[in-house]
Design an enzyme around this catalytic site. Structure first.
Site, PDB file in Angstrom:
ATOM      1  CB  SER A  28      -0.882  -0.040   1.232  1.00  0.00           C
ATOM      2  OG  SER A  28      -1.853  -1.055   1.210  1.00  0.00           O
ATOM      3  CG  HIS A  59      -2.949  -2.716  -3.217  1.00  0.00           C
ATOM      4  ND1 HIS A  59      -1.855  -3.647  -3.050  1.00  0.00           N
ATOM      5  CD2 HIS A  59      -3.124  -1.974  -2.191  1.00  0.00           C
ATOM      6  CE1 HIS A  59      -1.634  -3.426  -2.008  1.00  0.00           C
ATOM      7  NE2 HIS A  59      -2.088  -2.448  -1.164  1.00  0.00           N
ATOM      8  CG  HIS A  81      -4.501  -7.637   1.140  1.00  0.00           C
ATOM      9  ND1 HIS A  81      -4.526  -7.022   0.188  1.00  0.00           N
ATOM     10  CD2 HIS A  81      -3.297  -7.049   1.844  1.00  0.00           C
ATOM     11  CE1 HIS A  81      -3.802  -6.233  -0.028  1.00  0.00           C
ATOM     12  NE2 HIS A  81      -2.867  -5.967   1.074  1.00  0.00           N
ATOM     13  CE1 TYR A  83      -8.087  -5.809   2.735  1.00  0.00           C
ATOM     14  CE2 TYR A  83      -6.355  -6.486   4.018  1.00  0.00           C
ATOM     15  CZ  TYR A  83      -6.729  -5.749   2.813  1.00  0.00           C
ATOM     16  OH  TYR A  83      -6.067  -5.008   2.474  1.00  0.00           O
ATOM     17  CD  GLU A  84      -7.786  -7.798  -1.642  1.00  0.00           C
ATOM     18  OE1 GLU A  84      -8.467  -7.314  -2.716  1.00  0.00           O
ATOM     19  OE2 GLU A  84      -6.699  -8.155  -1.547  1.00  0.00           O
ATOM     20  CB  ALA A 111       1.699   0.016   4.430  1.00  0.00           C
ATOM     21  CG  MET A 209      -3.858  -6.128   7.793  1.00  0.00           C
ATOM     22  SD  MET A 209      -5.317  -4.979   7.349  1.00  0.00           S
ATOM     23  CE  MET A 209      -5.472  -4.276   8.783  1.00  0.00           C
ATOM     24  CB  SER A 210       0.082  -8.287   2.823  1.00  0.00           C
ATOM     25  OG  SER A 210       1.313  -7.417   3.215  1.00  0.00           O
ATOM     26  CG  ASN A 233       0.084   2.795  11.465  1.00  0.00           C
ATOM     27  OD1 ASN A 233       0.042   2.106  10.351  1.00  0.00           O
ATOM     28  ND2 ASN A 233      -0.351   2.120  12.508  1.00  0.00           N
ATOM     29  CG  HIS A 245      -6.420   2.127   3.453  1.00  0.00           C
ATOM     30  ND1 HIS A 245      -5.348   1.290   3.331  1.00  0.00           N
ATOM     31  CD2 HIS A 245      -6.679   2.113   2.177  1.00  0.00           C
ATOM     32  CE1 HIS A 245      -5.078   0.847   2.322  1.00  0.00           C
ATOM     33  NE2 HIS A 245      -5.820   1.238   1.445  1.00  0.00           N
TER      34      HIS A 245
END
Length: 271
Positions: A28, A59, A81, A83-84, A111, A209-210, A233, A245
């Site tokens: 990201s 993306h 991901h 979560y998709e 990220a 998350m990846s 962050n 995000h």
């Protein structure tokens, strides 16, 4: 023919005389690096048989093949991901296809949120190890021994020689490159402050998350892996600010040039 073999066959037909040896996956806010690739062959994911479609804002969802840092590269501008709603085994397809077209090394970027205040937004962290906190694995299911072993040794998930060479280049460029452990959580929600405190106790230095599923698939099929996190962050509860995000994209873009310069110089250093 399996899905990743269909993907590889399609890509081979597109490549002509191109022979990428290094794969790069951009996280990201980091997609701008692909814009620096010379003589690019751009292939949208939706054109590649078997590839999922990237749905996350930031993306682009395309494979860019060309020259970067004097090396032939295959760059995924956008990733997939869990979560998709993508099943874990589908994550096997892109990396196995890249392996079949000749990629021997993969550099993953992401990220990530920092679990240490001294590793502030804008920092870079070279991943030396990971924690899979999801309980999921893209290698679950029937194993193909022609690709890799049923039980994969992850003692050196992230290749020592690749990490050493990236650290050397960063030092030459006077770039501060942190080293740490990356923890993979499914998302798409950001973590709670209590979870951040727990993850710190577990030994994690950054969270995202990846990356981990791609590492598992790449190592399973014999590719060497290195990974760099762009810190966007501080973890929940560490700064007093709400997470978003949009912040991830903004901070990722700020670090993109620094990370991009490092990647280009590292590619130039390869034999």
């Amino acid at each position: 023919m399996k899905a990743y073999q269909l993907s590889a066959e399609y890509l081979r037909n597109k490549l002509s005389q191109r022979k990428p040896k290094v794969a790069i996956i951009l996280g990201s806010g980091l997609g701008s690096l692909a814009d620096a690739i010379e003589d690019p062959l751009i292939i949208p994911y939706y054109d590649i048989p078997g590839f999922p479609t990237a749905t996350v804002h930031g993306h682009k969802g395309q494979l860019v093949i060309g020259t970067l840092g004097n090396q032939e590269v295959a760059c995924m501008q956008g990733r997939f991901h869990l979560y998709e709603g993508i099943s874990p085994e589908v994550l096997q397809i892109p990396l196995r296809a890249l392996k079949l077209i000749g990629c021997e090394q993969v550099l993953l970027t992401n990220a990530a949120g920092s679990l240490h205040s001294e590793m502030a937004p804008g920092s870079l962290m070279l991943i030396e190890d990971h924690i899979n906190f999801t309980g999921l694995n893209p290698l679950t299911g029937e194993n193909d021994e022609a690709i890799g072993p049923r039980f994969l040794d992850l003692t050196q998930a992230y290749d020592r020689d690749m990490r050493t060479s990236i650290q050397r280049v960063a030092k030459e460029m006077k770039i501060e490159l942190h080293n740490g452990v990356y923890l993979w959580a499914v998302g798409p929600t950001f973590e709670t402050p209590a979870e951040i405190r727990m993850f710190r106790l577990l030994g994690a230095d950054a969270i995202g998350m990846s990356t981990v599923p791609e590492t598992l698939v790449a190592r399973h099929c014999g590719m060497k892996v290195a990974a760099i996190s762009s810190i966007t962050n501080l973890g929940a509860g560490m700064s007093g600010n709400a997470l978003s995000h949009e912040e991830t994209l903004d901070e990722g873009q700020k670090a993109a040039k620094l990370l991009g310069d490092l990647i280009v110089k590292w590619l130039e250093s390869l034999l």
